[in-house]
Each structure stands twice: as C-alpha cells, then as structure tokens.
Scaffold this active site. Structure first.
Site, PDB file in Angstrom:
ATOM      1  N   TYR A  22       2.766 -10.525  -7.572  1.00  0.00           N
ATOM      2  CA  TYR A  22       2.337  -9.503  -8.123  1.00  0.00           C
ATOM      3  C   TYR A  22       2.583  -9.131  -9.500  1.00  0.00           C
ATOM      4  O   TYR A  22       3.739  -9.273 -10.152  1.00  0.00           O
ATOM      5  CB  TYR A  22       3.077  -8.327  -7.199  1.00  0.00           C
ATOM      6  CG  TYR A  22       2.581  -6.814  -7.420  1.00  0.00           C
ATOM      7  CD1 TYR A  22       1.232  -6.560  -8.024  1.00  0.00           C
ATOM      8  CD2 TYR A  22       3.129  -5.687  -7.150  1.00  0.00           C
ATOM      9  CE1 TYR A  22       0.951  -5.276  -8.461  1.00  0.00           C
ATOM     10  CE2 TYR A  22       2.999  -4.361  -7.322  1.00  0.00           C
ATOM     11  CZ  TYR A  22       1.736  -4.229  -7.946  1.00  0.00           C
ATOM     12  OH  TYR A  22       1.261  -3.049  -8.223  1.00  0.00           O
ATOM     13  N   CYS A  23       1.430  -9.022 -10.491  1.00  0.00           N
ATOM     14  CA  CYS A  23       1.812  -8.673 -11.965  1.00  0.00           C
ATOM     15  C   CYS A  23       2.218  -9.946 -12.395  1.00  0.00           C
ATOM     16  O   CYS A  23       1.924 -10.971 -12.134  1.00  0.00           O
ATOM     17  CB  CYS A  23       2.391  -7.161 -12.157  1.00  0.00           C
ATOM     18  SG  CYS A  23       2.606  -6.847 -13.631  1.00  0.00           S
ATOM     19  N   ILE A  24       3.290  -9.708 -13.138  1.00  0.00           N
ATOM     20  CA  ILE A  24       3.763 -10.845 -13.803  1.00  0.00           C
ATOM     21  C   ILE A  24       4.489 -11.757 -12.753  1.00  0.00           C
ATOM     22  O   ILE A  24       4.552 -13.156 -13.103  1.00  0.00           O
ATOM     23  CB  ILE A  24       4.836 -10.206 -14.783  1.00  0.00           C
ATOM     24  CG1 ILE A  24       5.688 -11.664 -15.663  1.00  0.00           C
ATOM     25  CG2 ILE A  24       6.065  -9.826 -13.988  1.00  0.00           C
ATOM     26  CD1 ILE A  24       6.550 -11.223 -16.668  1.00  0.00           C
TER      27      ILE A  24
ATOM     28  N   LEU B 155      -1.832 -10.652  -6.859  1.00  0.00           N
ATOM     29  CA  LEU B 155      -2.180  -9.354  -7.073  1.00  0.00           C
ATOM     30  C   LEU B 155      -2.133  -8.683  -8.421  1.00  0.00           C
ATOM     31  O   LEU B 155      -0.946  -8.614  -9.020  1.00  0.00           O
ATOM     32  CB  LEU B 155      -1.213  -8.651  -6.112  1.00  0.00           C
ATOM     33  CG  LEU B 155      -1.074  -8.979  -4.593  1.00  0.00           C
ATOM     34  CD1 LEU B 155       0.201  -8.089  -4.070  1.00  0.00           C
ATOM     35  CD2 LEU B 155      -2.360  -9.151  -3.984  1.00  0.00           C
TER      36      LEU B 155
ATOM     37  N   GLY C  99       3.129 -12.758 -10.222  1.00  0.00           N
ATOM     38  CA  GLY C  99       1.689 -13.550  -9.837  1.00  0.00           C
ATOM     39  C   GLY C  99       1.564 -14.604 -11.191  1.00  0.00           C
ATOM     40  O   GLY C  99       1.214 -15.646 -11.098  1.00  0.00           O
TER      41      GLY C  99
END
Length: 582
Positions: free
Chosen positions: A312-314, A340, A316
């Site tokens: 998720y975010c960083i 994500l 990912g």
C-alpha cells in the site's frame, strides 16, 4: 589550505544548522524554491506585453460583470440574477443556500472573480518552467484561500446566523477549542485523541498474534476464521508513513477481517515508529528487514507455498522494488503482487512534486539532519497543504467560529495517529524516486546492481483511486509502460485512503477494471477508462476473486499460529506493541 580544509566541515555544519533553524519555522518549505518560482513567473510575464494586455482586459471584463451583477442583485427584483462566476467543481465552501442571498453573494462573487483572474495570471508563460508555473498557481490558490469570505466571521452567513441564534456562545466554544489547540502546539504535543477509537479495543481488533519482531517491524499473523483456507497466504506491506491499521479499522470496514473471512491466511507488517536514534535507517533496510524478513517468516510458517504480496502506497513501491530484485536474483517466491495506490514512476506524481527540487530537498535534509527524523507535525503540514480548504480552513471555521468539534470517525482518528520518518531513509527516497525517478529510468540499483520492473513475471493487480492527491491514478497507471506481465488495473472512486477502505455495502462505491495480457499493446489511461468494464460496489470482492484465480486449486487446513521450532513463536497478541508507539 590544509587548515581551511580541516575546518570546512565545521562551517558546513553551521550552514546546515542555520537552514535547519529556518526550516522549523517554515515547516520544511524552502524559501528559495518559492521565491525562485515567483521570480521565474514575474520575469517572463514582465517580458510579455500581449499577455499583460490580455490579463488587463480580463480584469476589466470581470469588474464589469461583477458591477452589473451587483446592480441587478441590489435592485431586489423577484428573480435573482445569474451569478457570473461559479466555484470550482470540488469547492464546497459556498454550498450553504445563504450564500445565494444579498449581500453575501456579492462577497462570494468578488472572491470567485479574483480566483478566476489569478488562474489566468498564473498560467504558464512561454519560456517559463512548467514546474514553476504550477508552483506559482498553487501558492496563489493558497494565498487566496486565506482571505476567502467563508473564513471571515462577518462575511460568512452561516457564522453570522449561528452567532445571532446562540448570542455568541459558538464563539466562546470556538475560543475554548482554539486555546486548547494552541496549548498543545506550544507544548509541541499532538492533540489528545479522545474519540473512542482506541487501538486494540475499537479498531485493529482482528484476532491474531505477533509471530516475529525485529528493530524495524512486527509481523502479525491473523487467526483463521474458516475451517479450510486458500493454499497461498497473503502478506500485506503497509506504508510506514502511516500505521498499518488503516487496513484493519472497525470490524465493519476492516480489509484484514474481510480477507480472513474469505478463507485467506493473512500476515501484516506493523512498522515501528522511528525516533531520532534511528536517523541512519536506510530505504533498503525497509526492504531487507521489512519485506524480506517478513517473507522468510511467512515461508517458515506456511512452507512450500508461494505468497500473495500486497503493498500500500510507499509499501507498494518498495514491494515492486523487492519483487524486481527477487526476479533478478532468481528468487521466485511470489504467487501474485497487489499494489494499492502505489507509484513506480514519479514524473507525474501530482501536487507533491511541487515540493520537490534540489533546493527543497537540501533544505528538508538539513532539517532532518538536525532532528534525526521528519516529525509528524511537519509531514502532516505538507499533506494539509495539498488540500487546505478541506483540511485547514473549513476545519478552522467549524471548530473556532461555529464552535463545533469535528465528529471523529475511525479513518480520521487513524489519520491523527501519525508516524515519523528516519532522516537517511526519507532523503534517499526523495532523491532516488521523486527527484531522479531512477526506478523507471533504469538507474535504480539494489545491492550494487540495477533492477528493472520489466523483469517481473508475476501477475499484478494494481488499484488507483479517482481523487488521490498523493498517488494520482494516472501516475499509478503508468506501471503499464514499464512491465510486460499480466496486469489487472482497477480504478475506484474515493481518495488515497477512503478509496482503499471500501468495504462491501459502502454506499456509492463504483469501479472500472480491465486486464492487460502479456504482449498486448499499450493503451493510454483515458482510452483505458473508456474501455474498462464498469462495476458497482466495493472492489474488495473483485480482488478476492482475482487472488483465488491466481492461487492453487482447492483449500487446506489452516497453518499453525507461528512456527516455534523454526524461530517464529507467537510473541504477543495482535495488534502488537509497535502500533501503540507515539
């Protein structure tokens, strides 16, 4: 010369300390970057007489339309004249019907006329840097937001009416709210979180055990909820600029609980909140001591099985780097990859890029060098600057002028539970990815050797959110350009967090989804959107079905909690210890 060389570090340290001191007052924003952008705009506009004439004529035309509207509105005819200026689509400051009455509509229209003129004035001038043009437009919007009539108690009809109805009691409550917040700010302490969403009691309550802990993270294994489970487990890598439980809020909207209920064995990384003593933690440490250490634990607890990895975010972004590194080194340990709201190319990373240039990063580095970390308040200020109307001015109006404390919800309670970032890690992240964009330029090295995203053969499921101001969906979509594998892209409505926390039954949710097979030609984002299959409701079931299709057939008995004989004994009940660090 020798003496001068020996004393140079001391002089440099003095320079950095001076810049760090200034940065504390500017919340890490470089004055040079701002002034340079204004100079770029003013110098090019000063040499553009045609553009100046255009702006002058536009100002005269706006004044004429505004004057005509004022005369017609002041005449108090039975029909209200059509206002010449309209708010931007996402501007809700003037939604109250009272803004359509005289004289409040005059203040609103005068302000909107100024906004319209400054939008024209800050358009890029030929020869000007596009980034400076965007930065000037952004700063002009912020300056105008300060003087919006919605922020002025004597010009805002909602505040005037509330003050009349309550005989000023709202202002007394607002003053008390302001005093409370100011005392917290002066004490350099976050406001107390008394909203009832206690971690481990109301949120982050999916049953599980911490089965591994190191100096950087805890690994949570969640208790199975079904008699049999899918063969492949899921490892979730959240961002470390936030606490993991955004994905495990209340039982009703917990992604973790949903996955467990679908028969998945779920593992979650919970990052430790760093302090100044952790200043030298590197970006790659989050890969080795985070993703790879967690993957080793998952493989030990669920042996002879590949893993569905989700970032998720960083988290990912780091997962993509870890996956490309494993592919390079022949470590095929993943059954699938899910990203994500995670970017891999940062050339069009939205408004966050306005804060990134050499001067800005050096200024921020000096502040972190002095502190050891990027503090929660400084990071929070940067995110608030991206949406000042929603996160700053509207909130101040409600709490200090209307006297209403915002009603807490689980997502806002989580957002207030902020984390810090280590100096070295954040510096490396900003320079390698935001400033130099090395990952998609073929210049990102791991352990001394360059990696390439196109080496990833594992199927990818990528999620973008329509109104994401941190990872704009078209930037996330660019993953199509740098990979050749099977890639399913899903676009859902909502923002960076609310779009991801999108449980089944959430009102008004919708999405578009399409799959790019290996060998398919590239399709640009706008064309993709016109062709992708639309869907109503949550995207979670779509992802769960995709994971099922990309796993082994059939189900098996759930694995044990941990693997003590392999060094992964249960240590502590979920949500663990690290999540409580402030």
């Amino acid at each position: 010369m020798g003496g001068s060389a020996r004393t140079t570090p001391s002089f440099e340290a003095a320079d950095r300390l001076a810049r760090a001191t200034i940065a504390r007052f500017t919340q890490g924003v470089s004055p040079h970057s701002q002034l340079a952008a204004w100079f770029d705009w003013a110098s090019h506009l000063g040499r553009s007489p045609g553009r100046q004439m255009e702006l002058w004529l536009e100002a005269v035309g706006s004044l004429a339309r505004l004057g005509r509207f004022a005369l017609e509105a002041g005449a108090q005819n039975q029909t209200t004249p059509e206002p010449p200026f309209a708010p931007q689509p996402k501007d809700h400051r003037f939604d109250d019907p009272a803004w359509k009455t005289f004289p409040y509509m005059l203040w609103q229209q005068a302000f909107l006329a100024q906004e319209a003129w400054w939008r024209s004035a800050t358009r890029e001038v030929r020869g000007m840097s596009p980034k400076d043009s965007a930065r000037v437009a952004f700063m002009a919007r912020q300056a105008l937001d300060v003087v919006s009539p919605s922020n002025m108690p004597w010009l805002n009809p909602a505040i005037v009416e509330r003050t009349r109805e309550e005989s000023g009691a709202n202002l007394i409550r607002g003053a008390a709210n302001f005093t409370e917040d100011m005392l917290c700010a002066l004490a350099m302490e976050p406001p107390p979180i008394n909203d009832g969403f206690t971690v481990g009691e109301k949120v982050a309550i999916t049953p599980g055990e911490v089965v591994y802990r190191n100096d950087l993270m805890e690994l949570i294994q969640y208790t199975p909820a079904t008699e049999n489970v899918h063969v492949e487990p899921i490892l979730i890598v959240p961002a470390w600029i936030m606490k993991y439980y955004v994905l495990d809020l209340r039982p009703e909207n917990s992604l973790v609980r949903y996955l467990v209920a679908q028969g998945f064995t779920v593992f979650m990384i919970s990052w430790r909140n760093p302090t100044a003593a952790d200043r030298d933690i590197t970006f790659d440490d989050y890969r080795t001591q985070g993703i790879m250490a967690a993957l080793d634990a998952v493989n030990a607890i669920v042996p002879e099985s590949k893993v569905h990895a989700c970032g998720y975010c960083i988290g990912g972004t780091l997962l993509a780097i870890a996956a490309a590194t494993m592919e390079r080194d022949d470590g095929h340990r993943l059954a699938s990859i899910t990203m994500l709201a995670a970017q891999t190319d940062f050339s069009e990373a939205g408004d966050l890029m306005l804060f990134v240039d050499e001067s800005q990063i050096a200024f921020l580095e000096d502040m972190m060098w002095d502190q050891g970390v990027l503090d929660t308040k400084q990071m929070g200020s940067a995110f608030k600057a991206l949406r000042p109307n929603e996160l700053v001015w509207s909130k101040m109006t409600r709490e200090y002028l209307l006297g209403e404390r915002d009603q807490a919800i689980d997502l806002t309670s989580w957002a207030a539970d902020q984390t810090r970032l280590p100096y070295r890690m954040h510096s490396q992240y900003l320079r390698a990815l935001f400033l130099d964009n090395r990952l998609t330029a073929g210049r990102y090295a791991v352990e001394g050797r360059v990696i390439a995203l196109k080496d990833i053969r594992t199927p990818i499921f990528a999620v973008g959110t329509e109104t994401d101001h941190i990872a704009p969906w078209r930037s996330v979509y660019k993953l199509h350009l740098f990979t050749d594998n099977e890639l399913t892209f899903l676009l859902t409505n909502g923002g960076h967090n609310a779009g991801v926390v999108s449980e089944p039954g959430h009102h008004g949710r919708r999405y578009h989804v399409a799959t790019r097979d290996p060998g398919d030609a590239y399709v640009d984002s706008d064309t993709w959107l016109s062709l992708a299959a639309p869907g109503e409701g949550s995207w979670w079931p779509v992802w769960a079905e995709w994971l099922d299709r990309h796993g082994s057939a059939g189900r098996v008995s759930p694995p044990r909690m941990g693997a003590p004989e392999r060094g992964y004994a249960p240590l502590w009940p979920a949500p663990g210890i690290y999540v409580h660090q402030r």
